[in-house]
Motif scaffolding. Sequence first.
Motif, PDB file in Angstrom:
ATOM      1  N   ASP A  79      13.409  56.062  65.896  1.00 44.27           N
ATOM      2  CA  ASP A  79      13.247  55.054  66.774  1.00 44.27           C
ATOM      3  C   ASP A  79      12.973  53.771  65.364  1.00 44.27           C
ATOM      4  O   ASP A  79      12.877  52.614  66.507  1.00 44.27           O
ATOM      5  N   VAL A  80      12.483  54.245  64.373  1.00 39.57           N
ATOM      6  CA  VAL A  80      11.880  53.111  63.938  1.00 39.57           C
ATOM      7  C   VAL A  80      12.920  51.904  63.994  1.00 39.57           C
ATOM      8  O   VAL A  80      12.795  50.292  63.819  1.00 39.57           O
ATOM      9  N   PRO A  81      14.298  51.760  63.513  1.00 41.91           N
ATOM     10  CA  PRO A  81      15.345  50.511  63.834  1.00 41.91           C
ATOM     11  C   PRO A  81      15.381  49.516  64.736  1.00 41.91           C
ATOM     12  O   PRO A  81      14.961  48.486  64.821  1.00 41.91           O
ATOM     13  N   ALA A  82      15.098  50.690  66.157  1.00 43.27           N
ATOM     14  CA  ALA A  82      14.513  49.192  67.235  1.00 43.27           C
ATOM     15  C   ALA A  82      13.469  48.760  67.339  1.00 43.27           C
ATOM     16  O   ALA A  82      13.534  48.216  67.687  1.00 43.27           O
ATOM     17  N   GLU A  83      12.299  49.748  66.898  1.00 38.39           N
ATOM     18  CA  GLU A  83      11.378  49.126  66.936  1.00 38.39           C
ATOM     19  C   GLU A  83      11.468  47.975  65.863  1.00 38.39           C
ATOM     20  O   GLU A  83      10.191  46.917  66.358  1.00 38.39           O
ATOM     21  N   VAL A  86      12.760  49.427  49.125  1.00 40.13           N
ATOM     22  CA  VAL A  86      11.739  48.526  48.697  1.00 40.13           C
ATOM     23  C   VAL A  86      11.853  47.627  50.115  1.00 40.13           C
ATOM     24  O   VAL A  86      11.146  46.769  50.580  1.00 40.13           O
ATOM     25  N   VAL A  87      13.323  47.146  50.240  1.00 40.37           N
ATOM     26  CA  VAL A  87      14.078  46.214  51.170  1.00 40.37           C
ATOM     27  C   VAL A  87      13.127  46.600  52.110  1.00 40.37           C
ATOM     28  O   VAL A  87      12.437  45.713  53.445  1.00 40.37           O
ATOM     29  N   SER A  88      13.815  47.659  52.485  1.00 41.30           N
ATOM     30  CA  SER A  88      13.161  48.339  53.868  1.00 41.30           C
ATOM     31  C   SER A  88      12.340  49.223  54.383  1.00 41.30           C
ATOM     32  O   SER A  88      12.009  48.486  55.448  1.00 41.30           O
ATOM     33  N   ASP A  89      11.674  49.162  53.444  1.00 41.59           N
ATOM     34  CA  ASP A  89      10.353  49.785  53.224  1.00 41.59           C
ATOM     35  C   ASP A  89       9.601  48.788  53.464  1.00 41.59           C
ATOM     36  O   ASP A  89       8.463  48.906  54.198  1.00 41.59           O
ATOM     37  N   PRO A 121       3.673  52.881  55.412  1.00 43.51           N
ATOM     38  CA  PRO A 121       4.238  53.940  54.009  1.00 43.51           C
ATOM     39  C   PRO A 121       3.555  54.825  53.557  1.00 43.51           C
ATOM     40  O   PRO A 121       3.461  55.194  53.024  1.00 43.51           O
ATOM     41  N   ARG A 122       1.982  54.422  53.639  1.00 40.24           N
ATOM     42  CA  ARG A 122       0.843  54.849  53.003  1.00 40.24           C
ATOM     43  C   ARG A 122       0.621  56.112  53.646  1.00 40.24           C
ATOM     44  O   ARG A 122       0.320  57.011  52.829  1.00 40.24           O
ATOM     45  N   THR A 123       0.823  55.828  55.031  1.00 37.77           N
ATOM     46  CA  THR A 123       0.584  57.643  55.715  1.00 37.77           C
ATOM     47  C   THR A 123       1.320  58.364  55.716  1.00 37.77           C
ATOM     48  O   THR A 123       1.204  59.449  56.627  1.00 37.77           O
ATOM     49  N   TRP A 124       2.941  58.368  55.314  1.00 36.80           N
ATOM     50  CA  TRP A 124       3.669  58.797  55.103  1.00 36.80           C
ATOM     51  C   TRP A 124       3.823  60.134  54.442  1.00 36.80           C
ATOM     52  O   TRP A 124       3.633  60.449  53.453  1.00 36.80           O
ATOM     53  N   SER A 125       4.440  61.744  54.940  1.00 40.73           N
ATOM     54  CA  SER A 125       4.429  62.132  53.118  1.00 40.73           C
ATOM     55  C   SER A 125       5.442  63.073  53.149  1.00 40.73           C
ATOM     56  O   SER A 125       6.225  62.164  52.855  1.00 40.73           O
ATOM     57  N   ALA A 126       5.018  63.957  52.254  1.00 42.76           N
ATOM     58  CA  ALA A 126       6.503  63.945  51.786  1.00 42.76           C
ATOM     59  C   ALA A 126       7.574  63.569  51.857  1.00 42.76           C
ATOM     60  O   ALA A 126       8.480  63.522  51.756  1.00 42.76           O
ATOM     61  N   THR A 127       8.080  64.432  52.747  1.00 43.05           N
ATOM     62  CA  THR A 127       9.374  65.268  53.887  1.00 43.05           C
ATOM     63  C   THR A 127       9.329  63.627  54.436  1.00 43.05           C
ATOM     64  O   THR A 127      10.714  63.365  54.562  1.00 43.05           O
ATOM     65  N   ASP A 187      13.568  59.336  53.389  1.00 41.35           N
ATOM     66  CA  ASP A 187      13.905  58.166  52.928  1.00 41.35           C
ATOM     67  C   ASP A 187      14.216  57.445  51.607  1.00 41.35           C
ATOM     68  O   ASP A 187      15.432  56.890  51.365  1.00 41.35           O
ATOM     69  N   LEU A 188      14.154  58.472  51.205  1.00 42.87           N
ATOM     70  CA  LEU A 188      14.105  58.213  48.895  1.00 42.87           C
ATOM     71  C   LEU A 188      16.196  58.998  48.841  1.00 42.87           C
ATOM     72  O   LEU A 188      17.414  58.074  49.028  1.00 42.87           O
ATOM     73  N   ILE A 189      15.638  59.838  49.468  1.00 44.08           N
ATOM     74  CA  ILE A 189      17.722  60.385  49.423  1.00 44.08           C
ATOM     75  C   ILE A 189      18.409  59.329  50.052  1.00 44.08           C
ATOM     76  O   ILE A 189      19.430  59.395  49.416  1.00 44.08           O
TER      77      ILE A 189
END
Length: 159
Positions: free
Chosen positions: A40-44, A112-115, A126-132, A137-139
């Motif tokens: 839902d992040v792109p719409a948000e 960096v631009v996206s996050d 992003p500070r609250t994100w899990s490793a998954t 996001d990274l891959i």
Amino acid sequence: MDLTLLSGATAGAAAGAAGCAALDATTYIDMAVRGRPASDVPAETAEAIVKHLPVDVPGQNSRRQNRFNGLGGLSGVLSGVSVGVAFGLLHGYGWRPPLPVGAAAVGLGAMVVSDGTLAGLKVSDPRTWSATDWLSDLIPHLVYGAVTYATLVALEGRR
């Protein structure tokens, strides 16, 4: 007009578009493999951007949400093409690291631009994100970087 500028921007836009297609494909593969829903992040993000503009998105309920879904997808493409243009300009003016370094730089730059946008708009922290979450996001961003930079290098060889 400076032909290096025009050539770098054009190559970067094409490379960024190719990178966007690769990022989207990677994301869709992840969704298919893990059975996870679309984000839902792109719409948000689109909704948060519109709040800062002197316009509104018309419609109610699902129609309005569908518009934000479309705007979110479009903003991702715009971001990916824009990052491609920026690195195309750098490449046009002589920035030519080895493929792995260039691919990582482009991918991490896009990330960096996206996050940074997500954090700046307070859509996500992003500070609250899990490793998954970070890997999810990274891959795709590294795949974007690899395809974008490889396309820039290939287009350079054709000029």
